[in-house]
Design a protein around this motif. Structure first.
Motif, PDB file in Angstrom:
ATOM      1  N   SER A 159       0.830  -1.198   0.000  1.00 22.43           N
ATOM      2  CA  SER A 159       0.000   0.000   0.000  1.00 22.43           C
ATOM      3  C   SER A 159       0.866   1.250   0.000  1.00 22.43           C
ATOM      4  N   SER A 160       0.361   2.289  -0.655  1.00 19.47           N
ATOM      5  CA  SER A 160       1.086   3.566  -0.646  1.00 19.47           C
ATOM      6  C   SER A 160       1.128   4.171   0.742  1.00 19.47           C
ATOM      7  N   GLU A 161       0.275   3.692   1.646  1.00 14.69           N
ATOM      8  CA  GLU A 161       0.264   4.171   3.027  1.00 14.69           C
ATOM      9  C   GLU A 161       1.255   3.425   3.902  1.00 14.69           C
ATOM     10  N   ASP A 162       1.850   2.357   3.374  1.00 14.73           N
ATOM     11  CA  ASP A 162       2.848   1.606   4.143  1.00 14.73           C
ATOM     12  C   ASP A 162       4.037   2.516   4.440  1.00 14.73           C
ATOM     13  N   PRO A 163       4.550   2.505   5.696  1.00 15.19           N
ATOM     14  CA  PRO A 163       5.678   3.383   6.022  1.00 15.19           C
ATOM     15  C   PRO A 163       6.939   3.099   5.212  1.00 15.19           C
ATOM     16  N   ASN A 164       7.023   1.920   4.597  1.00 11.05           N
ATOM     17  CA  ASN A 164       8.196   1.570   3.791  1.00 11.05           C
ATOM     18  C   ASN A 164       7.955   1.754   2.293  1.00 11.05           C
ATOM     19  N   ALA A 165       6.819   2.365   1.930  1.00 11.94           N
ATOM     20  CA  ALA A 165       6.464   2.479   0.515  1.00 11.94           C
ATOM     21  C   ALA A 165       7.463   3.324  -0.261  1.00 11.94           C
ATOM     22  N   ARG A 166       8.123   4.278   0.400  1.00 12.83           N
ATOM     23  CA  ARG A 166       9.074   5.150  -0.305  1.00 12.83           C
ATOM     24  C   ARG A 166      10.319   4.395  -0.754  1.00 12.83           C
ATOM     25  N   THR A 167      10.656   3.365  -0.015  1.00 11.01           N
ATOM     26  CA  THR A 167      11.957   2.742  -0.222  1.00 11.01           C
ATOM     27  C   THR A 167      11.889   1.295  -0.634  1.00 11.01           C
ATOM     28  N   GLY A 168      10.807   0.611  -0.238  1.00 12.61           N
ATOM     29  CA  GLY A 168      10.757  -0.821  -0.429  1.00 12.61           C
ATOM     30  C   GLY A 168      11.532  -1.536   0.669  1.00 12.61           C
TER      31      GLY A 168
END
Length: 277
Positions: A159-168
């Motif tokens: 999800s784009s709301e996942d805190p790791n979405a920016r980095t994977g």
């Protein structure tokens, strides 16, 4: 699914912060946001922990050799891509914390990884009197391309709301299967192909891996191979599992092609130990 005979022996589960992309070095680029407060301290040898953490308003680097910061700030993959460093850069370790001003927090959260890297460069310039220039050297490398049968990758469900979405997120674990074969297992969520290429570069191949797949999405996947990675022309010591080259082809539908090409190398012109805060 793992059989009962498989035994996990060690696991490293790491969020990719700056992370392993091979970026084109450019001294003319500037970040859209700058750090407002920067703290640089010698790391206490009594504390063995360390790592890199991307914060909502900045970054925290602990127990970090300065060479690693240089590699990350300039988007390099291998430490061999940095030349002309004094010995203390490898032996001394630092704790660095950098934060943006409150008014810039919202903008910072929207930055790409490459833009965060650019923000690290003024730390090197201001606190270490760092100066460098780029050279290109023709070196052996591996080109990551789509295999003949096509990619087997599936778009990420993160999800784009996942805190790791920016980095994977990439997890790397080691286990022994039912035959007693030592295996390396890579699990990825929300990872781009340039991050995969950077990660493969760090698996003992001895070469930079460049992403030439043309795939621009983020993907979830698993990749497992036998033993320690080695160059394609080496003699494998364990034949009871796939090599990393076979695994990339059969499990991901990609291919590591051996080539020679220009690899960016950062040559250090000047650097000094920092003065205390």
């Amino acid at each position: 699914m793992r059989t009962n005979g498989e035994k996990r022996t060690a696991t490293i589960f790491a969020v990719l912060m700056f992370g392993g992309l091979l970026a084109q070095i450019s001294h003319g680029q500037t970040a859209p946001v700058q750090f407002d407060v920067v703290s640089v301290k010698m790391h206490s040898p009594d504390n063995q922990g360390g790592g890199m953490q991307l914060l909502p308003n900045g970054v925290r680097l602990s127990n970090l050799p300065l060479k690693d910061l240089i590699v990350q700030a300039y988007g390099l993959v291998l430490t061999d891509q940095v030349e002309g460093l004094p010995s203390w850069v490898n032996s001394e370790r630092f704790d660095i914390e950098a934060k943006v001003a409150g008014a810039d927090v919202a903008a910072f959260k929207k930055l790409t990884l490459d833009q965060v890297r650019l923000m690290a460069r003024p730390i090197l310039t201001d606190r270490f009197q760092f100066a460098s220039h780029e050279e290109k050297k023709i070196l052996p490398l591996y080109s990551l391309v789509i295999a003949k049968g096509g990619s087997k990758l599936q778009p990420s469900t993160m999800s784009s709301e996942d805190p790791n979405a920016r980095t994977g997120v990439i997890g790397i674990g080691h286990l022994a299967n039912s035959n007693g074969t030592f295996m390396t297992e890579l699990t990825a969520r929300g990872v781009t192909m340039d991050v995969l290429a950077g990660t493969l570069s760090r698996q003992g191949l001895g070469r930079v891996v460049l992403d030439n797949t043309g795939l621009t999405d983020r993907y979830d996947f698993k990749l497992s191979w036998a033993g320690v990675s080695m160059a394609a022309d080496a003699n494998p010591t364990d034949t009871s599992g796939p090599s990393i080259f076979t695994a990339v082809s059969e499990q991901l539908g990609l291919k590591l092609e051996s080539q020679k090409g220009p690899v960016p190398v950062l040559v250090i012109d000047h650097i000094e130990e920092p003065s205390p805060n």
